[in-house]
Design a protein around this motif. Sequence first.
Motif, PDB file in Angstrom:
ATOM      1  N   GLY A   1       0.806  -1.204   0.000  1.00 38.38           N
ATOM      2  CA  GLY A   1       0.000   0.000   0.000  1.00 38.38           C
ATOM      3  C   GLY A   1       0.846   1.264   0.000  1.00 38.38           C
ATOM      4  O   GLY A   1       1.983   1.279   0.471  1.00 38.38           O
ATOM      5  N   ILE A   2       0.274   2.347  -0.536  1.00 39.67           N
ATOM      6  CA  ILE A   2       0.903   3.673  -0.531  1.00 39.67           C
ATOM      7  C   ILE A   2       0.067   4.569   0.388  1.00 39.67           C
ATOM      8  O   ILE A   2      -1.161   4.583   0.283  1.00 39.67           O
ATOM      9  N   THR A   3       0.732   5.284   1.285  1.00 38.41           N
ATOM     10  CA  THR A   3       0.022   6.177   2.197  1.00 38.41           C
ATOM     11  C   THR A   3       0.682   7.550   2.173  1.00 38.41           C
ATOM     12  O   THR A   3       1.905   7.662   2.272  1.00 38.41           O
ATOM     13  N   THR A   4      -0.137   8.585   2.049  1.00 37.45           N
ATOM     14  CA  THR A   4       0.332   9.968   2.013  1.00 37.45           C
ATOM     15  C   THR A   4      -0.358  10.759   3.109  1.00 37.45           C
ATOM     16  O   THR A   4      -1.543  10.537   3.391  1.00 37.45           O
ATOM     17  N   THR A   5       0.383  11.684   3.741  1.00 41.84           N
ATOM     18  CA  THR A   5      -0.184  12.452   4.853  1.00 41.84           C
ATOM     19  C   THR A   5      -0.046  13.950   4.608  1.00 41.84           C
ATOM     20  O   THR A   5       0.741  14.396   3.758  1.00 41.84           O
ATOM     21  N   GLN A   6      -0.772  14.693   5.416  1.00 37.83           N
ATOM     22  CA  GLN A   6      -0.706  16.147   5.342  1.00 37.83           C
ATOM     23  C   GLN A   6       0.659  16.667   5.782  1.00 37.83           C
ATOM     24  O   GLN A   6       1.015  17.814   5.519  1.00 37.83           O
ATOM     25  N   GLY A   7       1.444  15.812   6.426  1.00 34.92           N
ATOM     26  CA  GLY A   7       2.794  16.183   6.807  1.00 34.92           C
ATOM     27  C   GLY A   7       3.753  16.258   5.637  1.00 34.92           C
ATOM     28  O   GLY A   7       4.960  16.495   5.833  1.00 34.92           O
ATOM     29  N   GLY A   8       3.253  16.039   4.420  1.00 32.91           N
ATOM     30  CA  GLY A   8       4.092  16.176   3.237  1.00 32.91           C
ATOM     31  C   GLY A   8       4.948  14.970   2.932  1.00 32.91           C
ATOM     32  O   GLY A   8       5.939  15.084   2.201  1.00 32.91           O
ATOM     33  N   VAL A   9       4.589  13.799   3.475  1.00 37.49           N
ATOM     34  CA  VAL A   9       5.375  12.593   3.247  1.00 37.49           C
ATOM     35  C   VAL A   9       4.500  11.504   2.640  1.00 37.49           C
ATOM     36  O   VAL A   9       3.294  11.426   2.905  1.00 37.49           O
ATOM     37  N   THR A  10       5.141  10.669   1.816  1.00 33.46           N
ATOM     38  CA  THR A  10       4.496   9.510   1.215  1.00 33.46           C
ATOM     39  C   THR A  10       5.273   8.269   1.628  1.00 33.46           C
ATOM     40  O   THR A  10       6.497   8.219   1.479  1.00 33.46           O
ATOM     41  N   PHE A  11       4.568   7.286   2.164  1.00 34.43           N
ATOM     42  CA  PHE A  11       5.177   6.030   2.611  1.00 34.43           C
ATOM     43  C   PHE A  11       4.877   4.940   1.580  1.00 34.43           C
ATOM     44  O   PHE A  11       3.742   4.807   1.122  1.00 34.43           O
ATOM     45  N   ALA A  12       5.891   4.153   1.250  1.00 38.09           N
ATOM     46  CA  ALA A  12       5.734   3.045   0.308  1.00 38.09           C
ATOM     47  C   ALA A  12       6.765   1.982   0.662  1.00 38.09           C
ATOM     48  O   ALA A  12       7.673   2.213   1.468  1.00 38.09           O
TER      49      ALA A  12
END
Length: 622
Positions: A451-462
Amino acid sequence: MGSTRALGDQQSDWHKDPSRAGDVGIDTDLSKEQPTLALPPEGGDTDWPYYNNRIDGDRYLSLTEINRDNVAGLVEACRVHVSGAGPFSAGTILVHGVIYTTAWRSTLALQPATCDVVWKALYAPEQTEVYNANRGVAYWNGKLFRGTGDDRMLAYDADTGRELWRTKIGDPSTGEYLAAAPLAWNGKVFMGTAGGDLGVPGRMLALDADTGKVLWSFDTVQHPDRAGGTWPGTTWKTGGGSTWSTYTLDSQTGELFVTVSNPAPALDAKVRMGDNLYSDSVLALDAGSGKLLWHVQLRKNDNHDYDVSAPAVLLTIDHRKLIAVGSKDGFLYLIDRGTHRLRWKTPVTTILNVDADPTPEGVKVCPGAKGGVEYNSPVYDPSDHLLIVGAVDWCYNLFKTPYPPYAPGAPYIGGKMLPVGDSGSGWITAVDARSGKERWRYHTLAPVIAGITTTQGGVTFAGDTSGSLYVLRTQDGKLLRKIDTGGALAGGIISYQTRGHQYLAVNSGNVSRSSWGTVAGTPTLIVYRLPETAGAAQDPAALAPQGEHGAAVFHASCAVCHGASGQGGEGAKLAGVSSRSTQAEIVHLIIDPRAGMPKLYPGSLSAQDVADVAGYVRSLPP
């Protein structure tokens, strides 16, 4: 009925020690007298209640504690092995302060900040399992739902893991099984069948969440009379068209969106000449009745095993309702929900010979059968109208070869496919949702299927199947952090806030059909967070204790050694401690523990947790 394994009494140190944590993952009877108690949620805590966080399929989060300026300081808070070696491709969820995930026959409930096991349920198959991968659970009104490799739907009590009902969907001897993560809404559980590559025609079903009764069923491969003659002769009876991942729902309109995989036999399109409805399609069904409302077929008469298996994402741009969906053909698509027309399609991996027929000599196609966008959907960042998607870059050679006729339970491929190279690589691509133009992309050395997750903190996790967890700056794709998790990432990457802090939970370790040339690892849930600098700056002794929460912390983290009433055991007797120790002294003992005591702060316990449990301990009568 299935059996439940309560494991909580052993949480004092095995959940911190990977070498010992594997004990909880072996599918044997690990029952203990008393489960770990789940901590009640606090104000500000967040859920991740669906496979993709929201029922509309979007994984974007408005959390900011972990952000592009501090993510370099991310540390591991805890980990727990959830099973022995095997598949771990589940999409983890979190509801009311408890994480739920699956690994093959196991269903687990875990504490989100400490990885303590609340309960574990093990399913004993009633028939031979067709396939052992499972994408996870759904939650509705205190119940959890999942499918099995022998074609059963199960319901568990979310608090205890007690099995509530099971429903046999079909006959696994034909090759049918359940792999997808169901979706639950409005008293119904929506689930589709798998087994298309074995020639099993797919179905989408709705079950009553309270009883397990099947309420409706829709055939994803239709009889020629109902599908406009798009299947010649009786080929529809072995036409494939499975569902592999999960589903998306518009809770305002009641539209259930289902992505359907390739037709069978996968490589021989000429034996089933026609559009082959509704393979490789996005279906909009009425969630109440199962009636088909509309559909868009992304690939007709597929001859490359190009499933549309990743769930759709619903988004609104400039007041227009849209759907974004990725496919194994290597493209990301945007569809207008009003007109049912394609707005754009953008390649997100290497594209070569996507329409070529297999030949006796073999033809190289990119992506191959394990390439493109697999079973995890893109994330939509509304702040900059970005769709970010992971994909696999792996080419295959397709051969036209003689193959045996259809036989129940046997692969029905219609040729031969061989990968080019021992393993593929991966891409993480950001696409402008308005125009379809690529904004940036990041190349990984191994396939990206998690899964790919993006947050309002300006980061994308993959993550990729080499075991690397990537943290990218959402704005431009710059790599901010890379963490070796020790096992292939093929399932959930979720983020949430609990006990006043943001956490990141990652499913690491996977053995599956996409594991060639990868670092498989052992199925392990790993939780990350920032060092508790803010919490540590507070003096726990100066905080007012909250007794009810302190009791929950004590029973979750302390009672295993000190006794449920503080009577002592492996740890010291705490009953009556108020007569000999002040609040500050007990706080200091938790912060700077004696030999043999686990160090829980900072990390597992916040400053407030320490104050609360110290206050509770001082309330224990002698």
